[in-house]
Design a protein around this motif. Sequence first.
Motif, PDB file in Angstrom:
ATOM      1  N   ASN A  31      -1.609  -1.200  -3.671  1.00 20.90           N
ATOM      2  CA  ASN A  31      -2.714  -1.897  -2.999  1.00 20.90           C
ATOM      3  C   ASN A  31      -3.343  -2.996  -3.853  1.00 20.90           C
ATOM      4  O   ASN A  31      -4.460  -3.442  -3.568  1.00 20.90           O
ATOM      5  CB  ASN A  31      -3.797  -0.907  -2.552  1.00 20.90           C
ATOM      6  CG  ASN A  31      -4.476  -1.350  -1.281  1.00 20.90           C
ATOM      7  OD1 ASN A  31      -3.831  -1.893  -0.390  1.00 20.90           O
ATOM      8  ND2 ASN A  31      -5.780  -1.153  -1.195  1.00 20.90           N
ATOM      9  N   THR A  62      -3.756  -6.661  -4.756  1.00 20.04           N
ATOM     10  CA  THR A  62      -3.474  -7.882  -3.981  1.00 20.04           C
ATOM     11  C   THR A  62      -2.876  -8.955  -4.878  1.00 20.04           C
ATOM     12  O   THR A  62      -3.390  -9.265  -5.949  1.00 20.04           O
ATOM     13  CB  THR A  62      -4.747  -8.418  -3.308  1.00 20.04           C
ATOM     14  OG1 THR A  62      -5.781  -8.498  -4.269  1.00 20.04           O
ATOM     15  CG2 THR A  62      -5.178  -7.515  -2.175  1.00 20.04           C
ATOM     16  N   LYS A  63      -1.776  -9.502  -4.410  1.00 21.16           N
ATOM     17  CA  LYS A  63      -1.084 -10.595  -5.123  1.00 21.16           C
ATOM     18  C   LYS A  63      -1.205 -11.857  -4.300  1.00 21.16           C
ATOM     19  O   LYS A  63      -1.187 -11.803  -3.056  1.00 21.16           O
ATOM     20  CB  LYS A  63       0.410 -10.268  -5.276  1.00 21.16           C
ATOM     21  CG  LYS A  63       0.723  -8.899  -5.835  1.00 21.16           C
ATOM     22  CD  LYS A  63       0.322  -8.773  -7.264  1.00 21.16           C
ATOM     23  CE  LYS A  63       0.713  -7.420  -7.843  1.00 21.16           C
ATOM     24  NZ  LYS A  63       0.057  -7.195  -9.148  1.00 21.16           N
ATOM     25  N   GLU A  64      -1.293 -12.989  -4.965  1.00 21.20           N
ATOM     26  CA  GLU A  64      -1.258 -14.258  -4.233  1.00 21.20           C
ATOM     27  C   GLU A  64       0.086 -14.373  -3.528  1.00 21.20           C
ATOM     28  O   GLU A  64       1.129 -14.043  -4.109  1.00 21.20           O
ATOM     29  CB  GLU A  64      -1.416 -15.440  -5.196  1.00 21.20           C
ATOM     30  CG  GLU A  64      -2.821 -15.615  -5.734  1.00 21.20           C
ATOM     31  CD  GLU A  64      -2.911 -16.831  -6.644  1.00 21.20           C
ATOM     32  OE1 GLU A  64      -2.131 -17.792  -6.431  1.00 21.20           O
ATOM     33  OE2 GLU A  64      -3.733 -16.790  -7.575  1.00 21.20           O
ATOM     34  N   ASP A 100       0.871  -1.180   0.000  1.00 21.45           N
ATOM     35  CA  ASP A 100       0.000   0.000   0.000  1.00 21.45           C
ATOM     36  C   ASP A 100       0.907   1.229   0.000  1.00 21.45           C
ATOM     37  O   ASP A 100       1.636   1.460   0.953  1.00 21.45           O
ATOM     38  CB  ASP A 100      -0.869  -0.075   1.262  1.00 21.45           C
ATOM     39  CG  ASP A 100      -1.928   1.006   1.327  1.00 21.45           C
ATOM     40  OD1 ASP A 100      -1.673   2.118   0.852  1.00 21.45           O
ATOM     41  OD2 ASP A 100      -3.003   0.718   1.885  1.00 21.45           O
ATOM     42  N   LYS A 142       0.850  -5.609   3.765  1.00 19.70           N
ATOM     43  CA  LYS A 142      -0.386  -6.139   4.349  1.00 19.70           C
ATOM     44  C   LYS A 142      -0.613  -7.574   3.868  1.00 19.70           C
ATOM     45  O   LYS A 142      -0.350  -7.902   2.709  1.00 19.70           O
ATOM     46  CB  LYS A 142      -1.571  -5.269   3.943  1.00 19.70           C
ATOM     47  CG  LYS A 142      -1.397  -3.798   4.319  1.00 19.70           C
ATOM     48  CD  LYS A 142      -2.617  -2.963   4.044  1.00 19.70           C
ATOM     49  CE  LYS A 142      -2.993  -2.906   2.589  1.00 19.70           C
ATOM     50  NZ  LYS A 142      -4.066  -1.931   2.330  1.00 19.70           N
ATOM     51  N   GLU A 166      -8.939 -10.843  -3.586  1.00 18.58           N
ATOM     52  CA  GLU A 166      -9.182 -10.191  -2.303  1.00 18.58           C
ATOM     53  C   GLU A 166      -9.103  -8.671  -2.458  1.00 18.58           C
ATOM     54  O   GLU A 166      -8.402  -8.165  -3.320  1.00 18.58           O
ATOM     55  CB  GLU A 166      -8.119 -10.621  -1.276  1.00 18.58           C
ATOM     56  CG  GLU A 166      -7.989 -12.113  -1.083  1.00 18.58           C
ATOM     57  CD  GLU A 166      -9.118 -12.688  -0.245  1.00 18.58           C
ATOM     58  OE1 GLU A 166      -9.941 -11.899   0.254  1.00 18.58           O
ATOM     59  OE2 GLU A 166      -9.169 -13.922  -0.104  1.00 18.58           O
ATOM     60  N   THR A 167      -9.821  -7.975  -1.599  1.00 19.31           N
ATOM     61  CA  THR A 167      -9.703  -6.519  -1.565  1.00 19.31           C
ATOM     62  C   THR A 167      -9.300  -6.098  -0.160  1.00 19.31           C
ATOM     63  O   THR A 167      -9.751  -6.662   0.823  1.00 19.31           O
ATOM     64  CB  THR A 167     -11.027  -5.819  -1.931  1.00 19.31           C
ATOM     65  OG1 THR A 167     -12.047  -6.272  -1.046  1.00 19.31           O
ATOM     66  CG2 THR A 167     -11.422  -6.119  -3.364  1.00 19.31           C
ATOM     67  N   MET A 168      -8.438  -5.133  -0.102  1.00 16.30           N
ATOM     68  CA  MET A 168      -7.977  -4.614   1.181  1.00 16.30           C
ATOM     69  C   MET A 168      -8.225  -3.113   1.202  1.00 16.30           C
ATOM     70  O   MET A 168      -7.979  -2.429   0.200  1.00 16.30           O
ATOM     71  CB  MET A 168      -6.476  -4.857   1.364  1.00 16.30           C
ATOM     72  CG  MET A 168      -6.068  -6.307   1.414  1.00 16.30           C
ATOM     73  SD  MET A 168      -4.333  -6.443   1.906  1.00 16.30           S
ATOM     74  CE  MET A 168      -3.968  -8.117   1.370  1.00 16.30           C
ATOM     75  N   ALA A 169      -8.678  -2.626   2.328  1.00 19.10           N
ATOM     76  CA  ALA A 169      -8.857  -1.181   2.471  1.00 19.10           C
ATOM     77  C   ALA A 169      -7.493  -0.510   2.374  1.00 19.10           C
ATOM     78  O   ALA A 169      -6.515  -1.015   2.906  1.00 19.10           O
ATOM     79  CB  ALA A 169      -9.506  -0.867   3.810  1.00 19.10           C
ATOM     80  N   LYS A 170      -7.452   0.629   1.667  1.00 14.99           N
ATOM     81  CA  LYS A 170      -6.184   1.336   1.546  1.00 14.99           C
ATOM     82  C   LYS A 170      -5.934   2.139   2.814  1.00 14.99           C
ATOM     83  O   LYS A 170      -6.858   2.724   3.373  1.00 14.99           O
ATOM     84  CB  LYS A 170      -6.231   2.249   0.320  1.00 14.99           C
ATOM     85  CG  LYS A 170      -4.905   2.877   0.002  1.00 14.99           C
ATOM     86  CD  LYS A 170      -4.840   3.344  -1.440  1.00 14.99           C
ATOM     87  CE  LYS A 170      -3.568   4.159  -1.644  1.00 14.99           C
ATOM     88  NZ  LYS A 170      -2.343   3.421  -1.234  1.00 14.99           N
ATOM     89  N   PRO A 182       0.654 -13.667 -10.032  1.00 16.16           N
ATOM     90  CA  PRO A 182      -0.796 -13.853 -10.004  1.00 16.16           C
ATOM     91  C   PRO A 182      -1.458 -12.928  -8.986  1.00 16.16           C
ATOM     92  O   PRO A 182      -0.987 -12.814  -7.856  1.00 16.16           O
ATOM     93  CB  PRO A 182      -0.968 -15.323  -9.611  1.00 16.16           C
ATOM     94  CG  PRO A 182       0.347 -15.826  -9.206  1.00 16.16           C
ATOM     95  CD  PRO A 182       1.401 -14.863  -9.633  1.00 16.16           C
ATOM     96  N   THR A 183      -2.506 -12.288  -9.435  1.00 19.57           N
ATOM     97  CA  THR A 183      -3.226 -11.390  -8.539  1.00 19.57           C
ATOM     98  C   THR A 183      -4.315 -12.160  -7.813  1.00 19.57           C
ATOM     99  O   THR A 183      -4.689 -13.260  -8.207  1.00 19.57           O
ATOM    100  CB  THR A 183      -3.850 -10.216  -9.298  1.00 19.57           C
ATOM    101  OG1 THR A 183      -4.677 -10.753 -10.333  1.00 19.57           O
ATOM    102  CG2 THR A 183      -2.800  -9.340  -9.911  1.00 19.57           C
ATOM    103  N   SER A 184      -4.804 -11.571  -6.751  1.00 15.60           N
ATOM    104  CA  SER A 184      -5.822 -12.205  -5.926  1.00 15.60           C
ATOM    105  C   SER A 184      -7.121 -11.428  -6.053  1.00 15.60           C
ATOM    106  O   SER A 184      -7.118 -10.234  -6.374  1.00 15.60           O
ATOM    107  CB  SER A 184      -5.351 -12.217  -4.474  1.00 15.60           C
ATOM    108  OG  SER A 184      -6.422 -12.310  -3.607  1.00 15.60           O
TER     109      SER A 184
END
Lengths: 276, 142
Positions: A209, A211-213, A174, A247, B10-14, B6-8
């Motif tokens: 921000n 998200t990566k595995e 982030d 994170k 999932e979402t995360m708050a910034k 590889p992307t996920s």
Amino acid sequence: MPLPSSPNQISMSDIAVEKKGSGLPSGGYWQNISLKGLSVNSVTDFSYYNGDALITADYTGTPNSSAPYGVGEFHGYAHALQTVSNVQNYTSGNAASFVRVLPNYNGFGSLTVEYQLVMKTTQVGSNYVATLYVEETANGLGAYNSTFMNTGTLYPIQTVTFTQANWPDSYALDHSVNANSAPGGSIATTTTLLGGTGETHTSGSNWDNSTKELLNPTTGTAFKVRHTTTAECWYGVATYDDTISLKFIKSGYPTFTAATFTIDTEVDLEHTGICP
Amino acid sequence: MDTIAPTSEETMAKINDGFYTIIWGPGTWTENRTDGVVKSITVVIKGWLTDSAPMINKTTSSDEIVKHVDWTQDATITSVPFTWYVPNDLQTTATWHGHQHPHNEANDDTYLPLMKQWLTLIKATDKYTEEYNSVVSQLDTL
């Protein structure tokens, strides 16, 4: 691990264990477990005797802080993702610092500073380890713990060790940046997030921000930060203060922020001669 | 070619939302002079959210357009002014060019290296750190 989901039975002490992050040693006992305290932050959750002393504790985190308070609200609740260890590896105020100077330019000047962040996963014993590194590139001189960096060498920022059972599903970096320039004038400061190079994987661009595995050991993913300063007839200093958080996320748990750190970059442009 | 990680889903708050542009220097400060010699400087730090900073285009000598912040405009957050006293060996009668043409090169050759030393010394003061952090924390609340 998360508390069982409905309709499984859970007890007040089950919730206390989840919030504390571990059970009690032999001879230990819980005392005054408060359902209101477990549900409302800044209200005492419980006391416990750890075999040595009686400790009164309040842990931030709740599935629902509104009255009435119910044990059932804790079905599936996970207080925190547990680590084996979470270690900051740098000792300076900043995780790293970069500098680059464009001396004696005449007219229009442009200078780029680039560095990489690299996420590597390894296995130590039965545990999995995620380590975030910073890496100097050919564009900019870096310092780590007040010592000059070598281009291409990885310098650790944060090392987070998990049991395999607690290995997160994904992670994200982030990022934000404050660009500072002095004096004001004909200068532009831009920051671009790019795919890094040299590892098994690249992040791709615009990775803020994203998200990566979190891949199983052993892998590496490179993220690149580029700061570009352009100016005409400008004699001064531009600095970029990057703030980056690492994170992790695992299904059923709240997001775990392992670290927040800063990396600062200084660019000096020294104009000489006639200004066209 | 590098393999894309590889992307996920999932979402995360910034959590790091600060994208700020901060400018200070001779364009925003006041040089207090006695008989033309800079004795002290009253420093002001200006800050904007990067997305809302006032931008102007400047055409370079090679006909490129460079967008930069118009530091002369009012800032979203302006620091409380503070005074820094110039050490005797760094005082001068030279003045900042203010990007006005034609430049007086002899003046610039004296002023600019001194200015760069002033910037470094001012940044090292507790007062600068206090006011800079205040600007950032006020921008944080926007």
